[in-house]
Design a protein around this motif. Sequence first.
Motif, PDB file in Angstrom:
ATOM      1  N   SER A 168      -3.095  10.949  -6.907  1.00 42.89           N
ATOM      2  CA  SER A 168      -2.208   9.922  -6.361  1.00 42.89           C
ATOM      3  C   SER A 168      -3.000   8.778  -5.754  1.00 42.89           C
ATOM      4  O   SER A 168      -2.659   7.608  -5.912  1.00 42.89           O
ATOM      5  CB  SER A 168      -1.272  10.542  -5.319  1.00 42.89           C
ATOM      6  OG  SER A 168      -0.453   9.563  -4.726  1.00 42.89           O
ATOM      7  N   GLU A 169      -4.098   9.117  -5.055  1.00 41.47           N
ATOM      8  CA  GLU A 169      -4.918   8.085  -4.432  1.00 41.47           C
ATOM      9  C   GLU A 169      -5.615   7.229  -5.475  1.00 41.47           C
ATOM     10  O   GLU A 169      -5.739   6.009  -5.330  1.00 41.47           O
ATOM     11  CB  GLU A 169      -5.955   8.736  -3.510  1.00 41.47           C
ATOM     12  CG  GLU A 169      -6.797   7.745  -2.717  1.00 41.47           C
ATOM     13  CD  GLU A 169      -5.958   6.851  -1.823  1.00 41.47           C
ATOM     14  OE1 GLU A 169      -6.395   5.714  -1.555  1.00 41.47           O
ATOM     15  OE2 GLU A 169      -4.871   7.282  -1.396  1.00 41.47           O
ATOM     16  N   ARG A 171      -3.047   4.894  -6.875  1.00 44.44           N
ATOM     17  CA  ARG A 171      -2.745   3.849  -5.900  1.00 44.44           C
ATOM     18  C   ARG A 171      -3.842   2.788  -5.900  1.00 44.44           C
ATOM     19  O   ARG A 171      -3.559   1.584  -5.877  1.00 44.44           O
ATOM     20  CB  ARG A 171      -2.605   4.461  -4.505  1.00 44.44           C
ATOM     21  CG  ARG A 171      -2.441   3.442  -3.382  1.00 44.44           C
ATOM     22  CD  ARG A 171      -2.233   4.148  -2.041  1.00 44.44           C
ATOM     23  NE  ARG A 171      -2.247   3.194  -0.954  1.00 44.44           N
ATOM     24  CZ  ARG A 171      -3.352   2.812  -0.306  1.00 44.44           C
ATOM     25  NH1 ARG A 171      -4.525   3.319  -0.670  1.00 44.44           N
ATOM     26  NH2 ARG A 171      -3.293   1.950   0.669  1.00 44.44           N
ATOM     27  N   ALA A 225       5.253   4.911   6.920  1.00 43.57           N
ATOM     28  CA  ALA A 225       5.489   5.408   5.562  1.00 43.57           C
ATOM     29  C   ALA A 225       6.987   5.485   5.337  1.00 43.57           C
ATOM     30  O   ALA A 225       7.775   5.564   6.292  1.00 43.57           O
ATOM     31  CB  ALA A 225       4.847   6.787   5.366  1.00 43.57           C
ATOM     32  N   ASP A 226       7.372   5.469   4.070  1.00 42.98           N
ATOM     33  CA  ASP A 226       8.796   5.493   3.745  1.00 42.98           C
ATOM     34  C   ASP A 226       9.474   6.766   4.247  1.00 42.98           C
ATOM     35  O   ASP A 226      10.674   6.767   4.518  1.00 42.98           O
ATOM     36  CB  ASP A 226       8.984   5.386   2.224  1.00 42.98           C
ATOM     37  CG  ASP A 226       8.593   3.999   1.709  1.00 42.98           C
ATOM     38  OD1 ASP A 226       8.604   3.053   2.518  1.00 42.98           O
ATOM     39  OD2 ASP A 226       8.273   3.883   0.515  1.00 42.98           O
ATOM     40  N   THR A 233       2.758  -2.998   2.584  1.00 42.22           N
ATOM     41  CA  THR A 233       2.840  -1.655   3.146  1.00 42.22           C
ATOM     42  C   THR A 233       1.521  -0.923   2.878  1.00 42.22           C
ATOM     43  O   THR A 233       0.688  -1.390   2.103  1.00 42.22           O
ATOM     44  CB  THR A 233       3.997  -0.873   2.508  1.00 42.22           C
ATOM     45  OG1 THR A 233       3.660  -0.606   1.132  1.00 42.22           O
ATOM     46  CG2 THR A 233       5.296  -1.664   2.574  1.00 42.22           C
ATOM     47  N   THR A 237       0.941   1.395   0.991  1.00 38.49           N
ATOM     48  CA  THR A 237       0.810   1.692  -0.438  1.00 38.49           C
ATOM     49  C   THR A 237       0.585   0.434  -1.270  1.00 38.49           C
ATOM     50  O   THR A 237       0.465   0.506  -2.496  1.00 38.49           O
ATOM     51  CB  THR A 237       2.061   2.420  -0.959  1.00 38.49           C
ATOM     52  OG1 THR A 237       3.220   1.591  -0.742  1.00 38.49           O
ATOM     53  CG2 THR A 237       2.242   3.751  -0.251  1.00 38.49           C
ATOM     54  N   GLN A 273       2.667  -2.290  -1.451  1.00 32.59           N
ATOM     55  CA  GLN A 273       3.874  -2.976  -1.894  1.00 32.59           C
ATOM     56  C   GLN A 273       4.228  -4.117  -0.938  1.00 32.59           C
ATOM     57  O   GLN A 273       4.032  -4.011   0.271  1.00 32.59           O
ATOM     58  CB  GLN A 273       5.039  -1.995  -1.982  1.00 32.59           C
ATOM     59  CG  GLN A 273       4.868  -0.928  -3.048  1.00 32.59           C
ATOM     60  CD  GLN A 273       6.042   0.032  -3.074  1.00 32.59           C
ATOM     61  OE1 GLN A 273       6.482   0.526  -2.039  1.00 32.59           O
ATOM     62  NE2 GLN A 273       6.563   0.281  -4.257  1.00 32.59           N
TER      63      GLN A 273
END
Length: 334
Positions: A22-23, A26, A50-51, A127, A129, A131
Amino acid sequence: MGAGHSKAGKARLTKMTAAARSEVARAGALARWAKADPARASLPKAIYGADDRPLRIGEMEIPCFVLEDERRVLITGGMQDALRMARGGSMVAGMSRFELFASGDRIKPFVSNELMERFRNPILFLTPTGQRAHGYDADILVELCEAVLAARAAGKLQRQQMTIAQQCELIMRGLARVGIVALVDEATGFQEVRKRDALHKILEAYISPELLKWAKRFPDSFYREMFRLHGWDYDPESVSRPGVVGKFTNTYIYERLPPGVLSELHTINPKDEHGRRRNRHHQFLTEDVGNPHLERQISATTVLMRASDDWPSFKRLFAKAFPKSGDQIELLPE
């Protein structure tokens, strides 16, 4: 990139954990975004949030973040949902949904020019991440709720606006007991690393000097080092401490004040029938002489604890630094 490199890359990914893959994905996305949109580099970045860690007030959830300059930001869409504002038509004649709402004839008289200007200029940021996101400083939510409730109290709201007013009332009730800054910090995890005196500075800005005697005098570092030397778990948010901590505080802090000070403090601040004192000793010390002396002693003791590997070595260092009649310097560990 050749087929060999592609196969090697895929093989490397299969050996990674899900989090590592995942990293990598990203990082790749961030690189592609930066290349496609160079302006992103100038946007402020969120370093906490975080969301899946929104600000929760009752059943309401608002995504929230802390930017690198320590601004606490609430996502505009989350604010709209919390207030039960319609998401459709978020931009009318170049106006954001909040600016449109605040400029209405029934609300505008209760909205300051400063607040209206802030609605016109939402914060565009990235954010964690990578975004893009739009938000407002967290305290705007409080100011908007105050304006809506003032309009309701004046009987100016339309029927369809009463739902928004009800949500504002719920929000203000939820925030009555917990400051918006502390609540956002908790939701994002920022409380773990924020400056320990941050909330105290807010306290100083809102309370009178007469009440400052109740403010914290012993810093977290004093207790953190004491706990480290004893191998105890330290929780800066908890006031629960082993009973011997009070004894240590007397021995290494108050007993090192000028002769007679501690005995006088015991007289004017006696224990009750349960063995507890109603006040803290330092609340009776003078601001110009007593408390500065106390703070110097706390600082020096904390430095000695920080320089020690265990409690016996600290005791030896302390006895050398602050000898008094009857002290015996220990040459061997206990």
